[in-house]
Enzyme design. Structure first.
Site, PDB file in Angstrom:
ATOM      1  N   CYS A   1     -26.018 -27.086  14.284  1.00 35.11           N
ATOM      2  CA  CYS A   1     -27.084 -28.082  14.135  1.00 35.11           C
ATOM      3  C   CYS A   1     -26.518 -29.498  14.331  1.00 35.11           C
ATOM      4  O   CYS A   1     -26.154 -29.863  15.443  1.00 35.11           O
ATOM      5  CB  CYS A   1     -27.798 -27.907  12.794  1.00 35.11           C
ATOM      6  SG  CYS A   1     -29.399 -28.745  12.724  1.00 35.11           S
TER       7      CYS A   1
ATOM      8  N   HIS B   1     -29.581 -22.400  13.327  1.00 41.90           N
ATOM      9  CA  HIS B   1     -28.749 -22.045  12.173  1.00 41.90           C
ATOM     10  C   HIS B   1     -28.464 -20.547  12.186  1.00 41.90           C
ATOM     11  O   HIS B   1     -29.312 -19.744  11.780  1.00 41.90           O
ATOM     12  CB  HIS B   1     -29.465 -22.410  10.872  1.00 41.90           C
ATOM     13  CG  HIS B   1     -29.531 -23.876  10.620  1.00 41.90           C
ATOM     14  ND1 HIS B   1     -28.556 -24.554   9.913  1.00 41.90           N
ATOM     15  CD2 HIS B   1     -30.448 -24.813  10.995  1.00 41.90           C
ATOM     16  CE1 HIS B   1     -28.871 -25.841   9.856  1.00 41.90           C
ATOM     17  NE2 HIS B   1     -30.010 -26.019  10.504  1.00 41.90           N
TER      18      HIS B   1
ATOM     19  N   GLU C   1     -26.637 -18.900  10.197  1.00 40.07           N
ATOM     20  CA  GLU C   1     -26.608 -18.397   8.813  1.00 40.07           C
ATOM     21  C   GLU C   1     -28.008 -18.127   8.265  1.00 40.07           C
ATOM     22  O   GLU C   1     -28.156 -17.455   7.237  1.00 40.07           O
ATOM     23  CB  GLU C   1     -25.848 -19.379   7.913  1.00 40.07           C
ATOM     24  CG  GLU C   1     -26.600 -20.636   7.505  1.00 40.07           C
ATOM     25  CD  GLU C   1     -26.646 -21.733   8.569  1.00 40.07           C
ATOM     26  OE1 GLU C   1     -27.120 -22.835   8.231  1.00 40.07           O
ATOM     27  OE2 GLU C   1     -26.216 -21.490   9.724  1.00 40.07           O
TER      28      GLU C   1
END
Length: 204
Positions: free
Chosen positions: A80, A186, A188
């Site tokens: 990001c 993202h 994650e």
């Protein structure tokens, strides 16, 4: 598969660390330039304002260590804001000098009323693969990942673009150059696809 995650006060480190642990990577959170120098693989996450983040990296002398890590051909993953800061300049609330690792700029989404789209771009969207980045190994075409951002990068060199994503018009959603990979999304937060991406990075 040791991975260092840089903590400079502007990222959700624990979620990145937990996701890496789920794919069997030993993930350590670091804060100092000398720890970057010792790292085999480095993750630069980031959320928030471009100016605040880049100023913090410079004040803590982390910017030079990040550039040195990349120059030494060690695997590097930006996430990001960690992607956006790699470029020459960011235009969030002014004009701010980035890390200059990659030539190009970071600009706000240019959406108009006819598109019926909101900024920031938030939620799930799909990846169109332009080049087979090491991050994309074992991923199906058009797979979905999670985004939260109001700005996107515009590289001078189109050859660094690994994937694009459509939001009114195509934008760069990940890049790849040698040992350097970075995502606007993202991993994650991107469930099974994101875990595969992080596993791919841990094996670079």
């Amino acid at each position: 598969m040791a991975v260092a995650i840089l903590d400079y006060g502007m990222a959700n480190l624990r979620s990145v660390q937990k996701a890496l642990a789920r794919v069997g990577a030993e993930a350590q959170i670091i804060t100092k330039p000398e720890q970057i120098d010792a790292a085999d693989r480095l993750v630069l996450p980031g959320v928030g304002a471009f100016r605040d983040a880049i100023d913090t990296l410079r004040q803590r002398h982390l910017d030079v260590a990040i550039a040195r890590h990349i120059q030494r051909s060690k695997p590097f993953l930006g996430i990001c804001l960690g992607l956006q800061m790699l470029f020459d300049v960011g235009y969030e609330d002014g004009e701010h000098r980035g890390l200059g690792v990659l030539a190009g700029k970071c600009v706000r989404f240019d959406v108009d009323a006819t598109m019926n789209l909101k900024v920031p771009h938030m939620g799930w969207n799909s990846l169109q693969i332009r080049r087979p980045s090491p991050l994309l190994r074992n991923l199906p075409p058009g797979c979905g990942v999670y985004f939260v951002h109001g700005y996107h990068v515009v590289p001078d060199d189109a050859n660094v673009i690994a994937t694009t994503t459509d939001y009114g018009r195509p934008f760069v959603s990940s890049i790849w150059r040698d040992n350097l990979v970075a995502t606007q999304f993202h991993p994650e937060k991107s469930q099974k696809v994101g875990l595969q991406i992080l596993a791919n990075f841990a094996e670079m």
